[in-house]
Design a protein around this motif. Structure first.
Motif, PDB file in Angstrom:
ATOM      1  N   TYR A 166     -19.738 -11.789 -19.415  1.00  0.00           N
ATOM      2  CA  TYR A 166     -19.815 -13.246 -19.477  1.00  0.00           C
ATOM      3  C   TYR A 166     -18.883 -13.893 -18.456  1.00  0.00           C
ATOM      4  N   SER A 167     -17.655 -13.347 -18.355  1.00  0.00           N
ATOM      5  CA  SER A 167     -16.681 -13.958 -17.467  1.00  0.00           C
ATOM      6  C   SER A 167     -15.646 -12.941 -17.003  1.00  0.00           C
ATOM      7  N   VAL A 168     -14.880 -13.347 -15.999  1.00  0.00           N
ATOM      8  CA  VAL A 168     -13.778 -12.528 -15.509  1.00  0.00           C
ATOM      9  C   VAL A 168     -12.560 -13.433 -15.325  1.00  0.00           C
ATOM     10  N   LEU A 169     -11.427 -12.963 -15.832  1.00  0.00           N
ATOM     11  CA  LEU A 169     -10.156 -13.661 -15.661  1.00  0.00           C
ATOM     12  C   LEU A 169      -9.485 -13.110 -14.412  1.00  0.00           C
ATOM     13  N   LEU A 170      -9.199 -13.988 -13.466  1.00  0.00           N
ATOM     14  CA  LEU A 170      -8.481 -13.615 -12.252  1.00  0.00           C
ATOM     15  C   LEU A 170      -7.027 -13.968 -12.485  1.00  0.00           C
ATOM     16  N   THR A 171      -6.219 -12.953 -12.715  1.00  0.00           N
ATOM     17  CA  THR A 171      -4.844 -13.130 -13.163  1.00  0.00           C
ATOM     18  C   THR A 171      -3.946 -13.700 -12.074  1.00  0.00           C
ATOM     19  N   PRO A 189      -3.206 -11.398  -4.659  1.00  0.00           N
ATOM     20  CA  PRO A 189      -3.509 -12.426  -3.667  1.00  0.00           C
ATOM     21  C   PRO A 189      -3.878 -13.741  -4.341  1.00  0.00           C
ATOM     22  N   ASP A 190      -4.030 -14.763  -3.553  1.00  0.00           N
ATOM     23  CA  ASP A 190      -4.577 -16.026  -4.034  1.00  0.00           C
ATOM     24  C   ASP A 190      -6.090 -15.840  -4.081  1.00  0.00           C
ATOM     25  N   TYR A 191      -6.672 -15.911  -5.250  1.00  0.00           N
ATOM     26  CA  TYR A 191      -8.112 -15.668  -5.404  1.00  0.00           C
ATOM     27  C   TYR A 191      -8.969 -16.857  -4.981  1.00  0.00           C
ATOM     28  N   LEU A 192      -8.364 -18.011  -4.857  1.00  0.00           N
ATOM     29  CA  LEU A 192      -9.115 -19.220  -4.547  1.00  0.00           C
ATOM     30  C   LEU A 192      -9.992 -19.102  -3.295  1.00  0.00           C
ATOM     31  N   PRO A 193      -9.505 -18.556  -2.188  1.00  0.00           N
ATOM     32  CA  PRO A 193     -10.381 -18.445  -1.011  1.00  0.00           C
ATOM     33  C   PRO A 193     -11.585 -17.519  -1.219  1.00  0.00           C
ATOM     34  N   PHE A 194     -11.480 -16.584  -2.169  1.00  0.00           N
ATOM     35  CA  PHE A 194     -12.570 -15.638  -2.412  1.00  0.00           C
ATOM     36  C   PHE A 194     -13.595 -16.156  -3.414  1.00  0.00           C
ATOM     37  N   LEU A 195     -13.232 -17.156  -4.204  1.00  0.00           N
ATOM     38  CA  LEU A 195     -14.106 -17.639  -5.273  1.00  0.00           C
ATOM     39  C   LEU A 195     -15.492 -18.090  -4.815  1.00  0.00           C
ATOM     40  N   PRO A 196     -15.621 -18.891  -3.755  1.00  0.00           N
ATOM     41  CA  PRO A 196     -16.974 -19.320  -3.366  1.00  0.00           C
ATOM     42  C   PRO A 196     -17.928 -18.153  -3.121  1.00  0.00           C
ATOM     43  N   ASN A 197     -17.472 -17.118  -2.448  1.00  0.00           N
ATOM     44  CA  ASN A 197     -18.335 -15.968  -2.202  1.00  0.00           C
ATOM     45  C   ASN A 197     -18.649 -15.208  -3.492  1.00  0.00           C
ATOM     46  N   MET A 198     -17.663 -15.101  -4.375  1.00  0.00           N
ATOM     47  CA  MET A 198     -17.872 -14.419  -5.650  1.00  0.00           C
ATOM     48  C   MET A 198     -18.891 -15.191  -6.499  1.00  0.00           C
ATOM     49  N   ILE A 199     -18.831 -16.508  -6.464  1.00  0.00           N
ATOM     50  CA  ILE A 199     -19.772 -17.333  -7.221  1.00  0.00           C
ATOM     51  C   ILE A 199     -21.171 -17.260  -6.592  1.00  0.00           C
ATOM     52  N   ARG A 200     -21.224 -17.335  -5.266  1.00  0.00           N
ATOM     53  CA  ARG A 200     -22.525 -17.303  -4.568  1.00  0.00           C
ATOM     54  C   ARG A 200     -23.292 -16.008  -4.793  1.00  0.00           C
ATOM     55  N   CYS A 201     -22.588 -14.884  -4.887  1.00  0.00           N
ATOM     56  CA  CYS A 201     -23.273 -13.590  -4.985  1.00  0.00           C
ATOM     57  C   CYS A 201     -23.729 -13.279  -6.406  1.00  0.00           C
ATOM     58  N   THR A 202     -23.390 -14.119  -7.370  1.00  0.00           N
ATOM     59  CA  THR A 202     -23.788 -13.904  -8.764  1.00  0.00           C
ATOM     60  C   THR A 202     -24.538 -15.137  -9.273  1.00  0.00           C
ATOM     61  N   LYS A 203     -25.199 -14.967 -10.407  1.00  0.00           N
ATOM     62  CA  LYS A 203     -25.966 -16.079 -10.973  1.00  0.00           C
ATOM     63  C   LYS A 203     -25.374 -16.615 -12.269  1.00  0.00           C
ATOM     64  N   ASN A 204     -24.800 -15.745 -13.082  1.00  0.00           N
ATOM     65  CA  ASN A 204     -24.364 -16.152 -14.416  1.00  0.00           C
ATOM     66  C   ASN A 204     -22.886 -15.937 -14.708  1.00  0.00           C
ATOM     67  N   LEU A 205     -22.252 -15.028 -14.007  1.00  0.00           N
ATOM     68  CA  LEU A 205     -20.864 -14.686 -14.279  1.00  0.00           C
ATOM     69  C   LEU A 205     -19.964 -15.906 -14.105  1.00  0.00           C
ATOM     70  N   LYS A 206     -19.090 -16.110 -15.076  1.00  0.00           N
ATOM     71  CA  LYS A 206     -18.140 -17.218 -15.011  1.00  0.00           C
ATOM     72  C   LYS A 206     -16.780 -16.666 -14.575  1.00  0.00           C
ATOM     73  N   PHE A 207     -15.997 -17.520 -13.937  1.00  0.00           N
ATOM     74  CA  PHE A 207     -14.705 -17.116 -13.404  1.00  0.00           C
ATOM     75  C   PHE A 207     -13.615 -17.994 -13.998  1.00  0.00           C
ATOM     76  N   MET A 208     -12.567 -17.351 -14.517  1.00  0.00           N
ATOM     77  CA  MET A 208     -11.418 -18.068 -15.044  1.00  0.00           C
ATOM     78  C   MET A 208     -10.237 -17.745 -14.137  1.00  0.00           C
ATOM     79  N   LEU A 209      -9.726 -18.753 -13.467  1.00  0.00           N
ATOM     80  CA  LEU A 209      -8.635 -18.589 -12.526  1.00  0.00           C
ATOM     81  C   LEU A 209      -7.324 -18.950 -13.211  1.00  0.00           C
ATOM     82  N   ALA A 210      -6.426 -17.970 -13.330  1.00  0.00           N
ATOM     83  CA  ALA A 210      -5.114 -18.224 -13.940  1.00  0.00           C
ATOM     84  C   ALA A 210      -4.222 -18.935 -12.934  1.00  0.00           C
ATOM     85  N   LEU A 211      -3.568 -19.974 -13.404  1.00  0.00           N
ATOM     86  CA  LEU A 211      -2.625 -20.740 -12.590  1.00  0.00           C
ATOM     87  C   LEU A 211      -1.351 -20.949 -13.390  1.00  0.00           C
TER      88      LEU A 211
END
Length: 102
Positions: free
Chosen positions: A31-36, A42-64
């Protein structure tokens, strides 16, 4: 039942490995992945757009951590990603300090 994954360096931390992780989790029906957040990751923020684009349903939770980013800037990031990629990003605001950091 929803399965949530917590990324703890098990797939690597470069763009290729994180994209591969996203694809594996999507195929596994996660359902989702927590990016700790840590000083060794690393800072996951620059990678998020590509991670979102390559999937259809997976949700991403970015820890800050609140002391690393202002709430105003965090919501600007969230709204920008939401407006471009939909409701697949959430933030996990982690209170407290990191342990002994040198």
């Amino acid at each position: 039942m929803k399965f949530h994954w917590m990324h703890r360096f098990d797939f690597g931390n470069n763009e290729k490995d994180l994209t591969n992780m996203s694809l594996v989790l999507e195929r596994s029906k996660a359902y989702s992945v927590l990016l700790t957040f840590s000083f060794t990751s690393p800072d996951y923020l620059p990678f998020l757009p590509n991670m979102i684009r390559c999937t259809k349903n997976l949700k991403f939770m970015l820890a800050l951590r609140p002391y690393t980013i202002s709430p105003e800037y965090a919501i600007r990031i969230f709204n920008t990603i939401k407006n471009n990629y939909g409701d697949r990003l959430t933030f996990n605001m982690v209170a407290g300090k990191m342990g002994n950091v040198s």
